[in-house]
Design a protein around this motif. Structure first.
Motif, mmCIF file in Angstrom:
data_model
loop_
_atom_site.group_PDB
_atom_site.id
_atom_site.type_symbol
_atom_site.label_atom_id
_atom_site.label_comp_id
_atom_site.label_asym_id
_atom_site.label_seq_id
_atom_site.Cartn_x
_atom_site.Cartn_y
_atom_site.Cartn_z
ATOM 1 N N LEU A 231 0.824 -1.213 0.000
ATOM 2 C CA LEU A 231 0.000 0.000 0.000
ATOM 3 C C LEU A 231 0.854 1.256 0.000
ATOM 4 O O LEU A 231 0.531 2.234 -0.685
ATOM 5 N N ALA A 232 1.958 1.255 0.741
ATOM 6 C CA ALA A 232 2.850 2.422 0.760
ATOM 7 C C ALA A 232 3.509 2.613 -0.602
ATOM 8 O O ALA A 232 3.708 3.748 -1.046
ATOM 9 N N GLY A 233 3.836 1.509 -1.265
ATOM 10 C CA GLY A 233 4.409 1.612 -2.602
ATOM 11 C C GLY A 233 3.447 2.269 -3.587
ATOM 12 O O GLY A 233 3.861 3.010 -4.483
ATOM 13 N N ASP A 234 2.166 2.022 -3.414
ATOM 14 C CA ASP A 234 1.146 2.590 -4.302
ATOM 15 C C ASP A 234 0.663 3.972 -3.878
ATOM 16 O O ASP A 234 0.234 4.766 -4.719
ATOM 17 N N ASN A 235 0.691 4.255 -2.561
ATOM 18 C CA ASN A 235 0.034 5.460 -2.037
ATOM 19 C C ASN A 235 0.942 6.417 -1.285
ATOM 20 O O ASN A 235 0.486 7.466 -0.848
ATOM 21 N N GLY A 236 2.181 6.055 -1.058
ATOM 22 C CA GLY A 236 3.070 6.908 -0.269
ATOM 23 C C GLY A 236 2.844 6.706 1.217
ATOM 24 O O GLY A 236 2.323 5.670 1.643
ATOM 25 N N PRO A 237 3.227 7.701 2.038
ATOM 26 C CA PRO A 237 3.091 7.572 3.490
ATOM 27 C C PRO A 237 1.651 7.270 3.898
ATOM 28 O O PRO A 237 0.695 7.746 3.283
ATOM 29 N N LEU A 238 1.524 6.459 4.962
ATOM 30 C CA LEU A 238 0.217 5.971 5.407
ATOM 31 C C LEU A 238 -0.059 6.343 6.853
ATOM 32 O O LEU A 238 0.845 6.732 7.591
ATOM 33 N N MET A 239 -1.307 6.158 7.244
ATOM 34 C CA MET A 239 -1.727 6.322 8.637
ATOM 35 C C MET A 239 -2.898 5.373 8.892
ATOM 36 O O MET A 239 -3.553 4.911 7.964
ATOM 37 N N PHE A 240 -3.134 5.072 10.176
ATOM 38 C CA PHE A 240 -4.317 4.312 10.589
ATOM 39 C C PHE A 240 -5.143 5.164 11.534
ATOM 40 O O PHE A 240 -4.608 5.934 12.341
#
Length: 124
Positions: free
Chosen positions: A19-28
């Protein structure tokens, strides 16, 4: 070493890498219920706005994910869950349309256990 309130399984870490590869930085943000049930919702970092009514549970460091992944929960829900350690996992099934994993045919979920007295002492 201080205790943590949140962790994740290797299966969840692998999904976060994709998901980070597709969307960049993440959060929950741990959803409090309603139409999504009570589920950890994954968003691009900053897409879900947090504020004074949210509690930062910690940051997940995942090998292969360039930035730590912060985990948040509403303060009202935290009052019920403050004695628990949360582990984010992933299972087959359809989650929320709002969380990034929805098109993958899997969903994040929380596995929890009570924090020990020693863990609580380091967190307070």
């Amino acid at each position: 070493m201080p205790a943590s309130r949140v962790d994740l399984t290797e299966a969840a870490a692998e999904l976060l890498r994709r998901l980070a590869g597709d969307n960049g930085p993440l959060m929950f943000h741990q959803s409090g219920g309603c139409c999504d049930g009570s589920a950890p919702m994954c968003y691009p970092a900053g897409e879900f706005r947090t504020g004074a009514s949210d509690v930062h549970l910690g940051d997940l460091t995942v090998a292969g994910v360039p930035a730590p992944v912060p985990v948040w929960m509403s303060a009202a829900q935290f009052e019920y869950w403050k004695h628990t350690h949360l582990t984010i996992d992933v299972v087959p099934g359809r989650g929320s349309g709002f969380s990034l994993e929805a098109p993958e045919g899997v969903r994040f979920l929380i596995r929890s256990r009570l924090l020990t007295d020693a863990e609580l002492a380091t967190l307070d």
